[in-house]
Design a protein around this motif. Structure first.
Motif, PDB file in Angstrom:
ATOM      1  N   GLN A   1      56.591 -52.800  -3.587  1.00 52.72           N
ATOM      2  CA  GLN A   1      58.040 -52.714  -3.419  1.00 52.72           C
ATOM      3  C   GLN A   1      58.548 -53.765  -2.439  1.00 52.72           C
ATOM      4  O   GLN A   1      59.674 -54.242  -2.555  1.00 52.72           O
ATOM      5  CB  GLN A   1      58.437 -51.320  -2.955  1.00 52.72           C
TER       6      GLN A   1
ATOM      7  N   GLU B   1      51.681 -49.077  -3.335  1.00 52.31           N
ATOM      8  CA  GLU B   1      53.041 -48.961  -3.857  1.00 52.31           C
ATOM      9  C   GLU B   1      54.048 -49.596  -2.898  1.00 52.31           C
ATOM     10  O   GLU B   1      54.938 -50.347  -3.315  1.00 52.31           O
ATOM     11  CB  GLU B   1      53.389 -47.487  -4.075  1.00 52.31           C
TER      12      GLU B   1
ATOM     13  N   PRO C   1      46.861 -45.255  -2.199  1.00 53.70           N
ATOM     14  CA  PRO C   1      47.813 -45.590  -3.265  1.00 53.70           C
ATOM     15  C   PRO C   1      49.234 -45.811  -2.743  1.00 53.70           C
ATOM     16  O   PRO C   1      49.957 -46.674  -3.230  1.00 53.70           O
ATOM     17  CB  PRO C   1      47.757 -44.386  -4.201  1.00 53.70           C
TER      18      PRO C   1
END
Length: 140
Positions: A53, A49, A45
């Motif tokens: 970003q 992420e 995960p």
């Protein structure tokens, strides 16, 4: 009883090409007669992420692909004829592997071998400009 060299490569999108290049060198040097080279991706995960970003369209998932390579003069599926890596403009390719993780690249290479997609390099790039290109040839 394994007595040959063993190496783990971790270079994000360049891991697969780096592992192939190392295996290719070992075969060319006659350091080994055969080599098992593989790529494994594990879903993380945090990686998803970070990719979001960085505005990096990353295909995430889990999987593993292993190929048994040899320097034999004949082969069943095809040959790896070139492995190149760099940080300037990558070669043009109709089969880009942009932002694919190593197991995705390994799967694309295995599929190309089985399907007879020879001649055009499979190119992977990273947002920072690093690239790898793997070219395949038909069986002898």
């Amino acid at each position: 009883g394994y007595t040959g060299p063993c190496l783990t490569v971790n270079q994000f999108a360049m891991s697969w090409a780096s592992a192939l290049l190392t295996a290719w060198c070992w075969l060319a040097e006659s350091r080994v007669e055969r080599v098992l080279v593989g790529a494994v991706d594990e879903y993380q995960p945090l990686l998803v992420e970070a990719a979001g970003q960085a505005d990096c369209p990353l295909a995430t998932g889990e999987g593993a692909v292993f190929l048994a390579l040899s320097a034999a003069e004949s082969c069943r599926y095809g040959l790896i004829t070139d492995v190149a890596m760099g940080n300037l403009a990558p070669p043009a390719s109709p089969s880009p592997l942009h932002y694919e993780l190593p197991a995705g690249q390994a799967f694309a290479l295995a599929a190309a071998l089985v399907n007879g997609a020879f001649g055009q390099p499979l190119v992977a790039t990273e947002p920072d400009g690093a690239w790898s290109a793997i070219t395949l040839g038909p069986p002898l």
